[in-house]
Design a protein around this motif. Structure first.
Motif, mmCIF file in Angstrom:
data_model
loop_
_atom_site.group_PDB
_atom_site.id
_atom_site.type_symbol
_atom_site.label_atom_id
_atom_site.label_comp_id
_atom_site.label_asym_id
_atom_site.label_seq_id
_atom_site.Cartn_x
_atom_site.Cartn_y
_atom_site.Cartn_z
ATOM 1 N N GLY A 28 0.822 -1.211 0.000
ATOM 2 C CA GLY A 28 0.000 0.000 0.000
ATOM 3 C C GLY A 28 0.853 1.257 0.000
ATOM 4 N N ARG A 31 2.107 1.630 -3.504
ATOM 5 C CA ARG A 31 1.182 1.776 -4.635
ATOM 6 C C ARG A 31 0.220 2.948 -4.534
ATOM 7 N N PHE A 32 -0.115 3.400 -3.322
ATOM 8 C CA PHE A 32 -1.124 4.445 -3.206
ATOM 9 C C PHE A 32 -0.625 5.734 -3.842
ATOM 10 N N PRO A 33 -1.566 6.543 -4.402
ATOM 11 C CA PRO A 33 -1.158 7.659 -5.260
ATOM 12 C C PRO A 33 -0.508 8.839 -4.538
ATOM 13 N N ASP A 34 -0.921 9.177 -3.316
ATOM 14 C CA ASP A 34 -0.276 10.331 -2.685
ATOM 15 C C ASP A 34 0.041 10.047 -1.209
ATOM 16 N N LEU A 36 -0.918 11.227 1.705
ATOM 17 C CA LEU A 36 -1.963 11.024 2.706
ATOM 18 C C LEU A 36 -2.570 9.624 2.596
ATOM 19 N N SER A 37 -2.784 9.153 1.372
ATOM 20 C CA SER A 37 -3.300 7.794 1.205
ATOM 21 C C SER A 37 -2.297 6.771 1.729
ATOM 22 N N MET A 39 -0.283 7.128 4.112
ATOM 23 C CA MET A 39 -0.284 7.082 5.572
ATOM 24 C C MET A 39 -1.371 6.156 6.110
ATOM 25 N N HIS A 40 -2.461 5.990 5.342
ATOM 26 C CA HIS A 40 -3.476 5.012 5.757
ATOM 27 C C HIS A 40 -2.857 3.622 5.824
ATOM 28 N N ASP A 101 -6.336 16.368 -7.872
ATOM 29 C CA ASP A 101 -7.231 15.658 -8.788
ATOM 30 C C ASP A 101 -7.881 14.455 -8.108
ATOM 31 N N LEU A 102 -7.252 13.972 -7.035
ATOM 32 C CA LEU A 102 -7.775 12.778 -6.374
ATOM 33 C C LEU A 102 -8.670 13.117 -5.188
ATOM 34 N N LEU A 103 -8.779 14.430 -4.863
ATOM 35 C CA LEU A 103 -9.593 14.822 -3.713
ATOM 36 C C LEU A 103 -10.995 15.225 -4.172
#
Lengths: 111, 202
Positions: A28, A31-34, A36-37, A39-40, A101-103
């Protein structure tokens, strides 16, 4: 089966499950785009993965002195992982490393 | 543990100061005991030497690294604690499974959002605990805290529409309520249960 064997098997299952969750957390983060993601991934599966590894370790070792240490590691993991993630996330947001763009919504922007 | 400030008679100025002093003293004693316990657990066994070392190290930590006093006006509720821990474990497992699944799902790019949530009981302790727990339950991660206004700015992962945001707001308020039910005072408990859920910021 003796109680010891049952604990050994449960410990083994916990160790494997914890290792798999840690692997998923690593994937994760990659692979996650930014930020903040990411950090999940660095909090939820990572913390549960460590807790399961500690549980497995406790079930295999079964000595009071090791259990005390294991409980401490778990407590500090729970207390520190979210704080670390928040500090990184906040720094990322403030320095503009957020992919707008992802928010869908950003209610922090109009503060 | 008794809860100061819930007595029938309104305390006068001096006795309130004395009460605050007693509260601080109590917090320090708890912190001292905790540090000594941690020291002994780190060494792996309880012995007179470890106890003595722990007492010295804990005293040094408290003297040289003093923390601002935590305003803790409530008390620990056992029932609330059990409910909180049970729900927390369930939600941590669900959150981990969710994040792990979308992490390995091929070609999937999750969308997200940042929402502002006004807490009903904006005490320092409640704010800190809610922020901490939010990062470990499904979908939410704390980004920024407005301490004066009692507002949490929360990053929500894997958003598919406005319904997900409403669900996240409800979840955050749920976490807050469970925390107040664990460590809150009677007045805070009434606040969190009676405050109506206004549709702020949306």
């Amino acid at each position: 089966m003796t109680p010891g064997a049952v604990a050994d098997w449960l410990g083994a299952v916990s160790l494997v499950a914890g290792a798999l969750l840690s692997l998923a957390a690593a994937i994760g983060v990659l692979r996650f785009p930014d930020t903040l993601s990411r950090m999940h991934a660095a909090t939820k599966p990572q913390v549960l993965g460590v807790l399961l590894l500690l549980l497995g370790l406790g079930l295999r070792l079964r000595s009071p002195s090791d259990l005390g240490m294991i409980v401490l590691v778990g407590v500090f993991q729970l207390a520190t992982a979210p704080v670390a993630a928040q500090m990184i996330g906040r720094a990322a947001y403030r320095s503009g490393r957020v992919d707008r763009d992802l928010l869908d919504v950003d209610e922090l922007a109009d503060r | 543990m008794t809860s100061p400030g819930t007595g029938a008679a309104r305390p006068s100025g001096t006795s309130r100061r004395a009460q605050a002093w007693a509260g601080r003293r109590r917090d320090q004693v708890i912190a001292y005991g905790w540090l000594v316990l941690v020291w002994n657990l780190f060494w792996g066994d309880f012995s007179w030497g470890n106890l003595l070392g722990g007492l010295l190290v804990a005293a040094a930590v408290l003297v040289f690294f003093p923390l601002p006093p935590v305003t803790f006006s409530g008390r620990l509720r056992l029932r609330g604690l059990l409910v909180f821990v049970g729900r927390f474990v369930v939600e941590l497992v669900r959150a981990s499974a969710h994040v792990a699944r979308i992490a390995v799902q091929p070609g999937y790019v999750p969308r997200s959002a940042i929402i502002a949530v006004q807490l009903r009981v904006p005490t320092d302790l409640g704010l800190a605990l809610t922020a901490e727990v939010l990062s470990l339950v499904p979908g939410t991660l704390i980004v920024e805290v407005d301490r004066d206004a009692g507002i949490l700015y929360v990053h929500v992962l894997d958003v598919h529409g406005p319904a997900d945001l409403a669900a996240s707001r409800a979840r955050i308020r749920d976490v807050e309520r469970r925390i107040v039910e664990t460590v809150g005072s009677d007045a805070e408990l009434r606040m969190v249960r009676s405050a109506r859920v206004d549709k702020e910021f949306s």
